[in-house]
Each structure stands twice: as C-alpha cells, then as structure tokens.
Design an enzyme around this catalytic site. Structure first.
Site, PDB file in Angstrom:
ATOM      1  N   ARG A 240       9.836 -59.837   8.525  1.00  0.00           N
ATOM      2  CA  ARG A 240      10.938 -60.402   7.755  1.00  0.00           C
ATOM      3  C   ARG A 240      10.869 -61.917   7.818  1.00  0.00           C
ATOM      4  NH1 ARG A 240      11.713 -56.493   5.464  1.00  0.00           N
ATOM      5  NH2 ARG A 240      13.573 -55.214   5.233  1.00  0.00           N
ATOM      6  N   GLU A 269      13.495 -65.890   0.518  1.00  0.00           N
ATOM      7  CA  GLU A 269      12.871 -65.195  -0.614  1.00  0.00           C
ATOM      8  C   GLU A 269      13.808 -65.135  -1.810  1.00  0.00           C
ATOM      9  OE1 GLU A 269      11.511 -61.329   0.676  1.00  0.00           O
ATOM     10  OE2 GLU A 269      10.511 -62.217   2.391  1.00  0.00           O
ATOM     11  N   HIS A 287       6.134 -60.260  -0.665  1.00  0.00           N
ATOM     12  CA  HIS A 287       6.817 -59.124  -0.008  1.00  0.00           C
ATOM     13  C   HIS A 287       6.339 -57.791  -0.607  1.00  0.00           C
ATOM     14  CE1 HIS A 287      10.699 -58.071   2.363  1.00  0.00           C
ATOM     15  NE2 HIS A 287       9.861 -57.051   2.374  1.00  0.00           N
TER      16      HIS A 287
HETATM   17  C1  8YV Z   1      10.807 -53.177   0.879  1.00  0.00           C
HETATM   18  C2  8YV Z   1      10.615 -53.706   3.341  1.00  0.00           C
HETATM   19  O1  8YV Z   1       9.953 -53.150  -0.197  1.00  0.00           O
HETATM   20  O2  8YV Z   1      11.032 -51.469   3.935  1.00  0.00           O
HETATM   21  C3  8YV Z   1      11.216 -52.650   4.196  1.00  0.00           C
HETATM   22  O3  8YV Z   1      11.903 -53.007   5.177  1.00  0.00           O
HETATM   23  O4  8YV Z   1      10.631 -54.833   3.673  1.00  0.00           O
HETATM   24  C4  8YV Z   1       9.945 -53.365   2.062  1.00  0.00           C
HETATM   25  O5  8YV Z   1       9.182 -52.211   2.254  1.00  0.00           O
HETATM   26  C5  8YV Z   1      11.861 -54.212   0.597  1.00  0.00           C
HETATM   27  O6  8YV Z   1      12.739 -54.411   1.644  1.00  0.00           O
HETATM   28  C6  8YV Z   1      12.685 -53.777  -0.612  1.00  0.00           C
HETATM   29  O7  8YV Z   1      13.564 -52.749  -0.323  1.00  0.00           O
END
Ligand code: 8YV
Length: 327
Positions: A240, A269, A287
């Site tokens: 993150r 982001e 991402h």
């Molecule tokens: C997602 C992610 O695509 O699952 C997660 O925590 O970071 C990604 O796989 C993103 O968060 C959108 O939902």
C-alpha cells in the site's frame, strides 16, 4: 418481501452485476466515476449493501449518514479503506476478498522485482527513444535476482507466495520480518529465516513490502530505514502507498543511496510523487498487483458472493468482523 438495495461504488464485470440483480435492486456507477465521500453518501442513503473497491472509504461519517447500511463488501484483500471498529459499533458487516489474488499478486511482486533489478523499464525507454547505437560492456548492468538475499517485510499469504518463488525458483536466501514469527514447520517449508527489521534492512539485496497498511505501518520505510539499506539494494512495494515515505524514497533514488525501486502503490494514488517521476532508477506501475483477468473476476465474484450470502440468509464467506445476524 421487497428486495434489498445495493450500491456498486465502481464499475465491475456485467456478470457480477447480474449476479447481484438476482437478489437485490442494484444501482451501478456506469461511468466508473471516483466519487467523493459526499457523492458516495448521497447514493448510499437508503441502501443496505455496498460493493466497494480499495479506493472507496467507509468511515464513521458514511455510517452516520447511512443508518440503513448493513454490509460492505470490498473487492480487495486490503481493507484500510474500512473503519472496522466504527463498522462493528454500527452493526455493519465488512468482508474482503482474500486468497483468490495471492498467487497473481506474488507474480506481480516478482515481475517488479526482476524488472527493477535488471533495469527493464529504463533500458526499454532507451531503446524506444532511439538511443541504442552500440552495445556496451556495462550497459544497463543491474543486479542479480538468482542467489541474492530476498528480504520480505510482512509474511502473510502473499509474502509466503513470494518466499516460495524466491527460494524454490531462484535459489534466493529468504529472510523476513513480520509482527508475528511463523511456526518452525512453515519457516522450514518456505526456507525463510526470521530476522529483526534492522537486520532485514541491512542484509536484503532485494526488499519487498507485503504488509497491510495500518497506523503502525505508516512510513515503515522512511529516510532512517532507507539509509540502513545496502547502496546496491532494490526496494519493491506492492502493498500500500503510505507504507513508504515517497518523498524520502525519491531522494534516496536520486542520491543513489539505494540502487533502484519498483512501485505498484503510492501515497496519494493516482497522483505519483513528482520526485519519483524524475528519476530513471524506478519502475512504476498503476496498482496492478491483482490485475490478471481471472483473478479480478474471482475477486469481484467473491465480493458479490458475500453480498448474496448476506441477503439470502447464508453464512458470509470472508467476514472481517462479527456478523450481527448470528448474535
Ligand atoms: C485491488 C489490492 O485491485 O486487493 C487489494 O488489497 O490492493 C488490489 O488487489 C485494489 O485495492 C482495488 O480494489
């Protein structure tokens, strides 16, 4: 009995919308607009369920404004966009989408690690810019992945999938640091050695971040941590934004106190710190950790299946907090 009302905060696969329409009145976001909190609240009022992605924040203000809300299903394994204590206090169920994305996200982590170590983005830009006129003995010479020391910060499901790739596929020495140490059997299976955070920073040739974002992990990698890393090291963040202090990292890359970084996530982001855009020794992706088509479908179906289960009186598949229906 009248159908429940569900809001889809972002656009998603039509088949997933159809699945929800079988059990609920569904309001979609056909333009896939990223709503402000006020816009989300406006649409969520009077609805009992919401399908969110990692960018849609459900906090105390949303919960206060939407007292009929009963379940929030996140199409993501990370759920730092949810205020879980506030949701639990309000009797709102939270679900996430674990497991289905583990291997795909580990693949991207490894892809980014290899692209960073072997300077793929930099060399491709050079070629496309027409700058390649002759071969040179040290042209884009990077660092080796095979046989190197792989440091993993955060040893959950994705961290373990990366450890397997490193140890089994690339003969790497795997060291890790985590809030809790793995059991000896699992450590042996993964060929992973537990070390302190300081040792991890100092010994890793490639350090990959796979920990959840919390108040404690905010800027877990800042200037002090970067200065402990080897000048030849690479840093990979697929976890993150906010875990890394992007300004400090941009400085470290510019001053070459570490060799390179591969980043899939950023503090603000979709804005990327301008200092990161200026330096050549960083590979940047928007991402896309879980972005294979089968995995994105599996994530969306899992989030939808949690909503369907909730509204048809079944047990939740992947709950994050207590289900008030079972109290
Ligand atoms: C997602 C992610 O695509 O699952 C997660 O925590 O970071 C990604 O796989 C993103 O968060 C959108 O939902």
């Amino acid at each position: 009995m009248s159908k429940p009302h569900i809001l889809l905060a972002r656009a998603v696969f039509p088949e997933v919308v159809d699945k929800l329409r079988a059990v609920a009145e569904v309001q979609t976001n056909p333009d896939d607009t990223v709503w402000t909190s006020a816009e989300l609240i406006e649409r969520l009022r009077g609805k009992q369920g919401v399908f969110t992605t990692g960018g849609d924040r459900i906090d105390a203000a949303v919960l206060r404004a939407c007292p009929e809300l009963r379940i929030c299903a996140n199409m993501a394994v990370g759920y730092n966009n949810f205020d879980i204590p506030a949701m639990t206090a309000a009797g709102v169920v939270a679900t996430n989408a674990p497991d289905v994305l583990t291997e795909t996200t580990a693949d991207l982590g490894f892809a980014l690690l290899m692209a960073t170590a072997r300077r793929l983005a930099e060399s491709e830009h050079y070629l496309r810019a027409g700058l390649w006129t002759k071969w040179g003995y040290d042209m884009f010479a990077g660092s080796d992945v095979h046989g190197a020391t792989l440091g993993i910060l955060g040893m959950g499901r994705i961290g373990q999938a990366i450890a397997r790739r490193g140890a089994l596929g690339f003969g790497m020495q795997v060291i890790y640091h985590n809030r809790s140490r793995l059991g000896p059997d699992l450590e042996a299976q993964l060929s992973a050695r537990y070390v302190s955070k300081a040792e991890l920073l100092e010994q890793a040739d490639h350090l990959i971040l796979v920990l959840p974002y919390t108040a404690e992990s905010h800027h877990a990698i800042g200037q002090a941590e970067l200065s402990r890393m080897k000048p030849t090291a690479t840093l990979i963040n697929i976890a993150r934004g906010g875990i890394v202090d992007d300004a400090a990292l941009a400085r470290a890359l510019k001053e070459r106190t570490i060799a390179a970084a591969g980043l899939d996530v950023f503090e603000e982001e979709p804005r990327v710190h301008p200092g990161l855009l200026e330096v050549p020794n960083v590979v940047l992706t928007p991402h896309i950790g879980s972005a294979s088509l089968p995995t994105r479908k599996a994530m969306a179906h899992l989030a939808a299946d949690n909503l369907v289960a909730f509204f048809t009186g079944q047990s939740l598949l992947t709950p994050l907090n207590p289900d008030p229906r079972t109290r």
